[in-house]
Design a protein around this motif. Structure first.
Motif, PDB file in Angstrom:
ATOM      1  N   ARG A 134      39.972  40.416  48.988  1.00 40.65           N
ATOM      2  CA  ARG A 134      39.453  39.389  48.063  1.00 40.65           C
ATOM      3  C   ARG A 134      38.724  40.093  46.931  1.00 40.65           C
ATOM      4  O   ARG A 134      37.898  40.976  47.165  1.00 40.65           O
ATOM      5  CB  ARG A 134      38.522  38.411  48.782  1.00 40.65           C
ATOM      6  N   PHE A 166      42.891  37.390  45.052  1.00 44.52           N
ATOM      7  CA  PHE A 166      43.219  38.447  46.004  1.00 44.52           C
ATOM      8  C   PHE A 166      44.142  39.492  45.398  1.00 44.52           C
ATOM      9  O   PHE A 166      44.955  39.206  44.514  1.00 44.52           O
ATOM     10  CB  PHE A 166      43.916  37.861  47.241  1.00 44.52           C
ATOM     11  N   THR A 167      44.004  40.704  45.906  1.00 40.45           N
ATOM     12  CA  THR A 167      45.022  41.724  45.742  1.00 40.45           C
ATOM     13  C   THR A 167      45.802  41.795  47.046  1.00 40.45           C
ATOM     14  O   THR A 167      45.320  41.357  48.092  1.00 40.45           O
ATOM     15  CB  THR A 167      44.403  43.099  45.423  1.00 40.45           C
ATOM     16  N   GLY A 168      47.006  42.352  47.005  1.00 39.48           N
ATOM     17  CA  GLY A 168      47.823  42.442  48.205  1.00 39.48           C
ATOM     18  C   GLY A 168      47.619  43.727  48.975  1.00 39.48           C
ATOM     19  O   GLY A 168      48.166  43.887  50.066  1.00 39.48           O
ATOM     20  N   HIS A 185      46.530  35.387  42.949  1.00 41.09           N
ATOM     21  CA  HIS A 185      46.841  36.733  43.421  1.00 41.09           C
ATOM     22  C   HIS A 185      47.092  37.638  42.228  1.00 41.09           C
ATOM     23  O   HIS A 185      47.456  37.176  41.143  1.00 41.09           O
ATOM     24  CB  HIS A 185      48.091  36.673  44.314  1.00 41.09           C
ATOM     25  N   TYR A 186      46.897  38.937  42.418  1.00 37.40           N
ATOM     26  CA  TYR A 186      47.147  39.880  41.328  1.00 37.40           C
ATOM     27  C   TYR A 186      48.573  39.790  40.794  1.00 37.40           C
ATOM     28  O   TYR A 186      48.813  40.049  39.618  1.00 37.40           O
ATOM     29  CB  TYR A 186      46.854  41.310  41.800  1.00 37.40           C
ATOM     30  N   GLY A 195      49.236  40.297  52.415  1.00 37.00           N
ATOM     31  CA  GLY A 195      48.595  41.591  52.259  1.00 37.00           C
ATOM     32  C   GLY A 195      49.237  42.635  53.149  1.00 37.00           C
ATOM     33  O   GLY A 195      49.813  42.306  54.202  1.00 37.00           O
ATOM     34  N   ILE A 253      49.246  33.580  50.537  1.00 41.32           N
ATOM     35  CA  ILE A 253      49.260  34.904  49.925  1.00 41.32           C
ATOM     36  C   ILE A 253      49.385  35.928  51.039  1.00 41.32           C
ATOM     37  O   ILE A 253      49.139  35.621  52.215  1.00 41.32           O
ATOM     38  CB  ILE A 253      48.010  35.168  49.065  1.00 41.32           C
ATOM     39  N   ASN A 313      49.334  28.846  44.858  1.00 42.71           N
ATOM     40  CA  ASN A 313      49.944  29.486  46.029  1.00 42.71           C
ATOM     41  C   ASN A 313      49.475  28.779  47.296  1.00 42.71           C
ATOM     42  O   ASN A 313      48.282  28.552  47.475  1.00 42.71           O
ATOM     43  CB  ASN A 313      49.528  30.960  46.121  1.00 42.71           C
ATOM     44  N   TYR A 327      54.598  42.352  44.624  1.00 42.05           N
ATOM     45  CA  TYR A 327      53.822  42.920  45.719  1.00 42.05           C
ATOM     46  C   TYR A 327      54.170  44.403  45.919  1.00 42.05           C
ATOM     47  O   TYR A 327      55.235  44.863  45.482  1.00 42.05           O
ATOM     48  CB  TYR A 327      54.090  42.150  47.009  1.00 42.05           C
TER      49      TYR A 327
END
Length: 493
Positions: free
Chosen positions: A276, A83-85, A298-299, A340, A338, A335, A101
């Motif tokens: 995602r 995932f990215t946030g 996560h990124y 976002g 996560i 994790n 983040y």
């Protein structure tokens, strides 16, 4: 005597079996946790632009052609829960390169800057003996934070709707590299504008629950066909890069990661289709070919992972954690949760509708802080500010204040469970952790209902709420009504 001999024989067989099992267990352990190369590996991260995780052959889409990405998946590890946030270009990239983040690193609105005192991947990897290189799209600032040793911008070509990565420069660098390096290869594809595909057909597109209602829309069909063609163009670029890697570098001592910065179908949202991302890692002799990981990564985890591989460790104020154990074959949790964020201000529509999200492997909670349900409580004593708060809520009038999804049974987030009694304990647990995280991140939003700040860059930078854009018209009566004191001014932007 025969009984004694038989007993000794059986005892010997059992001993041999025990030794054999112990050896097999030890060998299996070595296979599960691979040894790292003695030399520092080259680290290459190839980043595509605005591509849904659903639009790859290796992720289950048989309508789109992605042979180069599929090849990487067969030769390395495919992650199903990466995932990215934030589903916007600059904020997504800032996480990848800082280990923090968007709210913490400062880049949480479109086309904005990271805080000037943040140390990024360029410093951390340089301190660990690496040369740091960018090839292609940047979209991150300031240069003080992202001070590459070598960088090349995208190049124009007579064909194609977007610029291309600088393959000749990458080839020359691979030929002459004298020390370990980290290279970010950032493509401009498949980001719109897309190719113009004639005679586009709906049956050539794979439709999903979030867009199937548009499969009879000619404009949508044409757009998706052009998007697929742009995906194929990027896959060709990736093929060329892999050929250069295989020709000039020690492949066994090169970790190659492919990803896309966020999904286009969920851009500017906190839906999984936006957050995602595809994520595939190849590292021969370390990563088992054809492997899959379902662990949450996560990124923000990428930089800590690279630092550990290079012999260092993440700093205490980074949000990410190293997922090196996963690459080495250990199936362990990286994790539990996560997070976002979504910030619609500073995009072309620029409406006030901020969202936050928390997710574990199964459940996901979303809060939309300026939903219609709480609009009246968000209004204050400034009519000019209230007008824009109201405008933001009305732009998303059908979006509820809270959402809760069971992603195991509802992966496309269609059934909101937020009001069902059986899920209230889950909601409480998720919200408690999310608000604690927001506080730790220095978020300008709080748990309290009735507080709706508006944000802006200093001076004339960014998209102002009280001005027209090419995608939004402001009534004359509202133009130029907001004053500096009405905003939270983000100085570093």
């Amino acid at each position: 005597m025969k009984k004694i001999l038989f007993s000794l024989f059986v005892s010997g067989i059992v001993s041999l079996l025990a030794v054999s099992c112990a050896q097999n267990k030890a060998e299996g352990g070595k296979q599960e946790r691979q040894a790292l190369p003695s030399e520092k590996p080259n680290l290459i991260f190839y980043l595509s632009d605005d591509q849904d995780v659903y639009d790859y052959g290796c992720y289950g889409n048989d309508k789109v052609k992605t042979p180069s990405v599929d090849r990487l998946a067969s030769e390395g590890m495919l992650f199903t829960n990466a995932f990215t946030g934030q589903a916007i270009c600059a904020p997504s990239r800032s996480q990848l390169l800082t280990g923090k983040y968007p709210l913490k690193n400062g880049c949480f609105a479109n086309h904005t800057r990271t805080k000037p005192d943040i140390e990024s991947i360029t410093k951390h990897m340089r301190d660990l003996g690496y040369e740091v290189v960018r090839a292609g799209k940047s979209h991150i600032a300031p240069k003080k934070v992202y001070d590459w040793d070598v960088e090349w911008n995208p190049i124009e070509k007579p064909t194609g709707p977007r610029k291309y990565i600088p393959l000749d420069s990458i080839e020359q660098y691979f030929k002459t590299a004298k020390k370990p390096f980290f290279m970010l290869i950032a493509s401009g594809y498949p980001h719109a504008e897309y190719y113009d595909v004639a005679n586009a057909k709906a049956e050539a597109i794979k439709w999903f629950p979030f867009n199937a209602h548009k499969k009879d829309n000619p404009g949508m069909i044409k757009s998706k066909a052009g998007y697929y063609r742009s995906i194929e163009e990027d896959d060709k670029q990736l093929r060329s890069v892999l050929e250069l890697v295989d020709t000039y570098l020690d492949v066994k001592n090169t970790l190659f990661i492919y990803s896309a910065d966020h999904g286009v179908s969920g851009k500017f949202t906190v839906r999984d289709v936006g957050l995602r991302v595809p994520f595939i890692a190849r590292w021969p002799n370390v990563i088992r070919p054809g492997a899959t990981s379902h662990q949450l990564i996560h990124y923000t985890d990428v930089l800590p992972t690279f630092m550990q591989i290079a012999g260092g460790k993440a700093t205490e104020n980074m949000d990410g954690k190293s997922f090196l154990p996963l690459l080495r074959g250990e199936d362990i949790e990286i994790n539990n949760y996560i997070y976002g964020v979504s910030t619609n201000q500073n995009i072309l529509r620029s409406e006030i509708f901020p969202s936050r999200m928390i997710r574990n492997k199964r459940f996901k909670y979303i809060r939309n802080f300026n939903a219609m349900e709480v609009l009246d409580q968000n209004l204050g004593d400034k009519p000019q500010v209230n007008a824009f708060i109201q405008r933001g809520a009305l732009a998303f009038k059908d979006v509820p204040f809270e959402k809760l999804y069971d992603l195991e049974s509802d992966p496309y987030e269609l059934d909101n469970l937020i009001k069902r009694p059986a899920y209230q304990d889950i909601k409480y647990s998720l919200t408690h952790d999310m608000f604690a995280w927001m506080k730790e991140q220095g978020d300008f939003l709080t748990e309290e209902i009735g507080y709706m700040p508006i944000i802006t860059p200093p001076g004339n930078r960014g998209v102002k709420l009280d001005q027209n854009t090419r995608k939004r018209t402001i009534a004359d009566s509202l133009k130029n009504t907001l004053q500096k004191g009405d905003y939270i001014v983000i100085d570093h932007w």
